[in-house]
Design a protein around this motif. Structure first.
Motif, PDB file in Angstrom:
ATOM      1  N   ILE A 178      -3.576   0.591  -3.564  1.00 38.55           N
ATOM      2  CA  ILE A 178      -3.388  -0.527  -3.167  1.00 38.55           C
ATOM      3  C   ILE A 178      -3.290  -1.529  -4.501  1.00 38.55           C
ATOM      4  N   GLU A 179      -3.319  -2.782  -4.126  1.00 38.41           N
ATOM      5  CA  GLU A 179      -3.104  -3.969  -5.315  1.00 38.41           C
ATOM      6  C   GLU A 179      -3.948  -3.486  -6.395  1.00 38.41           C
TER       7      GLU A 179
ATOM      8  N   ARG B  19       1.128   5.745  -0.509  1.00 35.50           N
ATOM      9  CA  ARG B  19       0.200   7.112  -0.230  1.00 35.50           C
ATOM     10  C   ARG B  19       0.751   8.096  -0.961  1.00 35.50           C
TER      11      ARG B  19
ATOM     12  N   PHE C 258      -9.756  -2.494   3.513  1.00 30.68           N
ATOM     13  CA  PHE C 258      -8.710  -1.165   3.294  1.00 30.68           C
ATOM     14  C   PHE C 258      -8.563  -0.507   4.562  1.00 30.68           C
TER      15      PHE C 258
ATOM     16  N   PHE D  82     -14.965   0.028   1.202  1.00 30.47           N
ATOM     17  CA  PHE D  82     -13.475  -0.370   1.693  1.00 30.47           C
ATOM     18  C   PHE D  82     -13.451  -0.904   2.717  1.00 30.47           C
TER      19      PHE D  82
ATOM     20  N   TRP E 169      -3.844  -0.852  -8.474  1.00 32.55           N
ATOM     21  CA  TRP E 169      -3.964   0.639  -8.643  1.00 32.55           C
ATOM     22  C   TRP E 169      -2.884   1.227  -9.275  1.00 32.55           C
TER      23      TRP E 169
ATOM     24  N   PHE F 122      -4.527   7.020  -1.831  1.00 30.76           N
ATOM     25  CA  PHE F 122      -4.064   5.678  -1.600  1.00 30.76           C
ATOM     26  C   PHE F 122      -3.826   4.999  -2.750  1.00 30.76           C
TER      27      PHE F 122
ATOM     28  N   CYS G 296       0.771  -1.231  -0.015  1.00 31.69           N
ATOM     29  CA  CYS G 296      -0.038   0.025   0.007  1.00 31.69           C
ATOM     30  C   CYS G 296       0.954   1.065   0.111  1.00 31.69           C
TER      31      CYS G 296
ATOM     32  N   ARG H 203      -6.146  -1.604   7.417  1.00 35.29           N
ATOM     33  CA  ARG H 203      -4.878  -1.667   6.813  1.00 35.29           C
ATOM     34  C   ARG H 203      -4.118  -0.484   7.263  1.00 35.29           C
ATOM     35  N   ILE H 204      -4.753   0.552   7.163  1.00 37.55           N
ATOM     36  CA  ILE H 204      -4.241   2.088   7.324  1.00 37.55           C
ATOM     37  C   ILE H 204      -4.351   2.786   8.618  1.00 37.55           C
TER      38      ILE H 204
END
Lengths: 220, 220
Positions: B93-94, B76, B181, B178, B96, B91, B74, B184-185
């Protein structure tokens, strides 16, 4: 004699259509170079739309069926927020494309209204024809990729400015970037686009004018 | 015997590189169908970049030279505003793509920092190679046109939501869209992305958790 008039009218219309479509071809040729056959294919794929001031070409809950290139005049794309207020998302002046890309892409009903602020001449392309044209003429695919890359970069900067600048800074920057455009649109629409009230915009403009006047009187 | 180990290591690396590049090829093939030669051309045009958590691949005042496809982890993209606070713009992630399209397009220094939030594996393509590849493989041009159209539509909706929804509504919608997600952050990064303070986010989360607990106790 009537034949002569018909001939003249037909000639006028052909020239007018050519001139309108020519503005799109000239814009595409700024980014890619179309040959004669490709130019013809583009011209065959688009339609001309003439709209009067205040006329709508899209209303909320309708599916947005076309993308519009502004050949002349000015359009606005807006939605009505939860408080019943108009929120302007985008303006479209000469040489800009304007549409609800979300509704156009998904086929879902739009949240937006697309309305003429001035009498306008548009060149429209519907979704199916657009997809066919892009497959047939890869240079047009390239043109739209370049345009979308630029538009996305500009939209990201718009979010950045909304996070980093005061309302007044944002207004001054907009005026510096688009001085002619600010003269063409009503004050309340500019306020809606920039995300503040018309009263706040009047205050900033008042400050600016009184500043200019005091500078002038100092010079005298 | 050392030859055998070298062979095994080389095989492992080849398989790893293939797996990473394969995630990009699979993503492209969702939108267009590349043949073997086109797939090879794409693989030759990109580079693999492995970054550790907190590592930067772009800092403000540097020119953004590449576009990055997130294969794993991930990232940013953020800037520092006038008050010295981090403002997260995006952001990644996979599957993107993430870059500063403005700096990448104009060659001007960026305002942004691009940093790994988790250890990440990226596939990068630099500007010159990207332009050459898009001319050589029109299907990749088509892929980027489609991706950019979707990204632009999503960015416009983001502006729309920021004008129409309360902070709490915006947070709840983000969580609904999401859910994985959000886990994860860090909380302060999500608050920065959504444009409100970490304190406000704690308050909303607190309300949500106490609501869930009271529902549970009622069931018991």
């Amino acid at each position: 004699m009537p034949y002569y008039f018909c001939y003249k009218i037909a000639l006028y219309l052909i020239r007018h259509i050519y001139k309108m479509k020519n503005s799109l071809i000239a814009h595409i040729n700024k980014f890619v170079k179309l040959d004669e056959q490709e130019t013809e294919l583009v011209c065959e794929s688009v339609n001309l739309v003439t709209v009067k001031k205040k006329q709508f070409i899209l209303k909320a809950d309708e599916v947005c069926r076309a993308n519009y290139f502004v050949s002349k005049g000015c359009m606005r794309l807006y939605f009505i927020n939860g408080n019943g207020q108009e929120q302007i998302m985008q303006f479209g002046i000469e040489n800009w494309w304007i549409t609800d890309y979300w509704s156009w892409g998904t086929g879902q009903p739009s949240n937006y209204y697309l309305q003429a602020i001035e009498d306008a001449e548009l060149i429209s392309i519907n979704k199916k024809t657009y997809e066919e044209l892009l497959l047939e003429v890869p240079k047009v695919e390239r043109y739209f990729r370049i345009i979308l890359q630029k538009v996305h970069a500009a939209t990201m900067r718009r979010i950045e400015y909304s996070r980093d600048q005061s309302d007044e800074e944002r207004y001054r920057q907009f005026v510096a970037l688009f001085p002619g455009f600010v003269q063409r649109i009503p004050q309340y629409m500019l306020a809606s686009y920039l995300g503040f009230t018309p009263q706040f915009l009047s205050k900033i403009r008042g400050k600016r004018e009184s500043g200019a006047k005091s500078q002038e009187s100092r010079k005298k």
